[in-house]
Design an enzyme around this catalytic site. Structure first.
Site, PDB file in Angstrom:
ATOM      1  N   LYS A  44       0.835  -1.199   0.000  1.00 33.66           N
ATOM      2  CA  LYS A  44       0.000   0.000   0.000  1.00 33.66           C
ATOM      3  C   LYS A  44       0.877   1.258   0.000  1.00 33.66           C
ATOM      4  O   LYS A  44       0.661   2.197  -0.770  1.00 33.66           O
ATOM      5  CB  LYS A  44      -0.893  -0.030   1.250  1.00 33.66           C
ATOM      6  N   CYS A  65      37.922  14.631  32.120  1.00 31.26           N
ATOM      7  CA  CYS A  65      37.923  16.088  32.005  1.00 31.26           C
ATOM      8  C   CYS A  65      37.579  16.753  33.349  1.00 31.26           C
ATOM      9  O   CYS A  65      38.423  16.776  34.234  1.00 31.26           O
ATOM     10  CB  CYS A  65      37.014  16.521  30.859  1.00 31.26           C
ATOM     11  N   GLY A  76      35.970  15.509  35.592  1.00 30.76           N
ATOM     12  CA  GLY A  76      36.146  14.414  36.549  1.00 30.76           C
ATOM     13  C   GLY A  76      37.605  14.221  36.938  1.00 30.76           C
ATOM     14  O   GLY A  76      37.913  13.722  38.024  1.00 30.76           O
ATOM     15  N   GLU A 134      37.548  27.884  37.919  1.00 28.81           N
ATOM     16  CA  GLU A 134      36.262  27.939  37.221  1.00 28.81           C
ATOM     17  C   GLU A 134      35.162  28.274  38.225  1.00 28.81           C
ATOM     18  O   GLU A 134      34.153  28.888  37.884  1.00 28.81           O
ATOM     19  CB  GLU A 134      35.980  26.584  36.542  1.00 28.81           C
ATOM     20  N   HIS A 165      38.805  13.382  26.426  1.00 28.49           N
ATOM     21  CA  HIS A 165      37.564  12.593  26.388  1.00 28.49           C
ATOM     22  C   HIS A 165      37.773  11.297  25.596  1.00 28.49           C
ATOM     23  O   HIS A 165      37.582  11.291  24.377  1.00 28.49           O
ATOM     24  CB  HIS A 165      36.451  13.398  25.714  1.00 28.49           C
ATOM     25  N   GLU A 224      35.940   8.804  25.417  1.00 24.78           N
ATOM     26  CA  GLU A 224      34.686   8.221  24.903  1.00 24.78           C
ATOM     27  C   GLU A 224      34.450   8.515  23.431  1.00 24.78           C
ATOM     28  O   GLU A 224      33.749   7.779  22.749  1.00 24.78           O
ATOM     29  CB  GLU A 224      33.484   8.690  25.741  1.00 24.78           C
TER      30      GLU A 224
HETATM   31  N1  GLN Z   1      34.785  22.793  32.856  1.00 24.25           N
HETATM   32  C1  GLN Z   1      36.073  22.229  32.628  1.00 24.25           C
HETATM   33  C2  GLN Z   1      36.925  23.070  31.702  1.00 24.25           C
HETATM   34  O1  GLN Z   1      36.408  23.877  30.973  1.00 24.25           O
HETATM   35  C3  GLN Z   1      35.966  20.816  32.105  1.00 24.25           C
HETATM   36  C4  GLN Z   1      35.330  20.721  30.762  1.00 24.25           C
HETATM   37  C5  GLN Z   1      34.865  19.314  30.442  1.00 24.25           C
HETATM   38  O2  GLN Z   1      34.699  18.502  31.332  1.00 24.25           O
HETATM   39  N2  GLN Z   1      34.644  19.035  29.187  1.00 24.25           N
HETATM   40  O3  GLN Z   1      38.112  22.934  31.697  1.00 24.25           O
END
Ligand code: GLN
Length: 513
Positions: free
Chosen positions: A184, A341, A343, A365, A477, A479
């Site tokens: 269809k 990062c 973390g 920051e 990163h 990931e």
């Molecule tokens: N806020 C942190 C910075 O700008 C880490 C950035 C992030 O985790 N991508 O350095």
């Protein structure tokens, strides 16, 4: 290639709540998360040119107009915007055998019109070397136990009214579409029945999709239509991936402690990478999303019984102290920890405060006046005192970060060197703040190893704790470079460590050191 009809120049400044994660390419572009899917599926490396938005196209055209490139002509959507889009597509496709161009949004959206017009023209130019695949929806109305083909018919009608006849329909559906319904749809849309493909929700997850589409012959239709010469499809790798996901032998739970934890797409690459990390040893990975603000309010109860802890990237003040408390818990209780990062930065703050005795240590920051800015902008700590100097409050939020793939040298006896099996790695960055070099000595003296450095030794990229079974913080990163077929050494190692922790053993990576 992904064409996004929104007006932002790139997704770099868009909230992950609204738009999902920002995917960073090797060449440092902040792009749509779909490019991450492309890399995970196809392995081809994506670049800046693979993602364009209306905003970028207009920015280019307006810049040309200001330069006088249009020689006083009236600048219009057709042909100037559409030509710019076509050029962008051709630039990206150069040197490849096949280019797949995905247009975001829905047919009929005002914003998408110039993109659709551009690909219509491209279809005309390339003739039999181009084909159109249209993704439609076949809703299933549960109460009536009925499948509705009307929305598909309508959207094809809409597409044809702007001059695009789809060659293939990919119909998103919850239940298999019957032969009768396919016939269809074919009749009403002028698409051959065999090219009406059901894109069924994959029960075992998205990595099953190559097989589901292959079973319906989508690959053959494409190869034939485009006149490509290639042998039969070989989906062995994908079968292996799905088999490993379905037939697991172990199960671990990883707590992911962050801010956007309730938004599935905000950490897309990360959650995928964690699942890939379990594939080698057939470990099912459960991800327990924990909001770090909940930890601040209600303590560490949510972390009870988890096999490993991950603190992902992030920005700003909200939930930071919850992350620090989480990391302290992981460090003191020998729970495998991966900090990415923010973390990693939070792990450095935690270690400085609770091990080195710098109780007020912080990242600038959040606290510009901290006496111990262990994390800060390079411009802040470059002055020899290491104390915060000035901050350019006016700086643009778009495009001011350290972005993209950068090389990093690993220390010979480190856990990361063991995991990667290489001396030099390339990983992708997206951050403004950095480990403050004035604190290298004090952190080292107290037992933190700085096991990854930028090639010129000026920036600390990885920290780890030799006295802990598995504790790694990385400024980049990882990931973004994990894929189901290839995995990623940090995630595979992390999930192995989670299993070892669960079974009361020393993780294999550490045992071999
Ligand atoms: N806020 C942190 C910075 O700008 C880490 C950035 C992030 O985790 N991508 O350095």
């Amino acid at each position: 290639m992904k064409l996004d009809p929104y007006i932002n120049v790139d997704p770099g400044t868009m909230s992950p709540f609204q738009h999902g994660e920002v995917y960073v390419t090797e060449d440092g572009a902040e792009t749509d998360l779909d490019l991450g899917h492309y890399e995970r599926f196809v392995r081809t490396r994506m670049h800046q040119v693979n993602n364009i938005t209306t905003g970028r196209i207009y920015a280019n055209v307006i810049a040309k107009e200001r330069r006088g490139d249009y020689l006083g002509g009236t600048v219009q959507v057709i042909p100037h915007i559409t030509d710019e889009i076509k050029e962008a597509v051709k630039r990206c496709a150069e040197g490849f055998d096949v280019a797949m161009i995905e247009i975001g949004g829905t047919v009929g959206d005002i914003e998408a019109m110039p993109f659709l017009e551009s690909i219509r023209q491209l279809g005309h130019e390339y003739g039999s070397q181009a084909l159109f695949m249209h993704l439609t929806l076949i809703p299933f109305i549960k109460a009536a136990n009925e499948t509705k083909t009307k929305p598909t018919q309508h959207s094809v009608k809409e597409l044809r009214s702007i001059g695009i006849q789809p060659d293939i329909l990919l119909c998103r559906c919850e239940n298999e579409i019957s032969e009768e319904e396919r016939a269809k749809i074919a009749l009403f849309t002028n698409v051959p029945t065999k090219a009406v493909i059901s894109a069924l929700d994959a029960r075992q997850g998205i990595y099953e999709i190559p097989m589901l589409l292959h079973e319906q012959g989508l690959d053959d239709i494409l190869v034939e239509k485009l006149g490509l010469e290639c042998g039969p499809a070989n989906l062995d790798d994908w079968r292996e991936v799905v088999d490993r996901m379905e037939n697991t032998r172990h199960e671990v739970t990883v707590a992911m402690v962050g801010k956007y934890v309730n938004h599935a797409d905000a950490y897309k690459s990360l959650t995928e990478a964690l699942h890939h990390g379990g594939l080698r040893h057939r470990i099912k990975v459960n991800i327990k999303a924990v909001d770090s603000e909940d930890i601040e309010a209600n303590g560490l109860g949510e972390l009870e019984g988890v096999d490993a802890i991950l603190v992902p990237g992030g920005f700003g003040e909200r939930g930071f102290e919850g992350k620090v408390a989480t990391i302290r818990h992981a460090r003191e209780n020998n729970i495998p920890y991966l900090g990415i990062c923010y973390g990693m930065q939070a792990a450095v703050v935690e270690f400085a405060r609770h091990v080195c005795g710098l109780d007020k240590a912080h990242t600038t920051e959040i606290d510009k006046d901290t006496p111990d800015p262990v994390i800060g902008l390079i411009t802040e700590w470059l002055d020899r005192s290491g104390k915060v100097e000035t901050r350019d409050e006016e700086s643009d939020l778009g495009g001011t970060m350290r972005l993209g793939g950068q090389r990093c040298r690993l220390s010979p006896d480190s856990l990361v060197r063991k995991l990667y099996g290489e001396d030099v790695i390339t990983e992708r960055h997206r951050h403004r703040f950095e480990f403050n070099n004035h604190y290298r000595d004090v952190l080292r003296q107290n037992g933190m190893a700085l096991s990854g450095m930028s090639m010129d030794e000026t920036l600390v990229e990885i920290v780890e704790l030799p006295g802990h079974p598995w504790f790694i913080g990385c400024q980049f990163h990882p990931e973004f470079t994990s894929s189901p077929r290839d995995g990623h050494p940090l995630f595979t190692g992390f999930i192995e460590a989670a299993l070892a922790h669960q079974q009361g053993e020393v993780p294999a990576g550490v045992a071999a050191l």
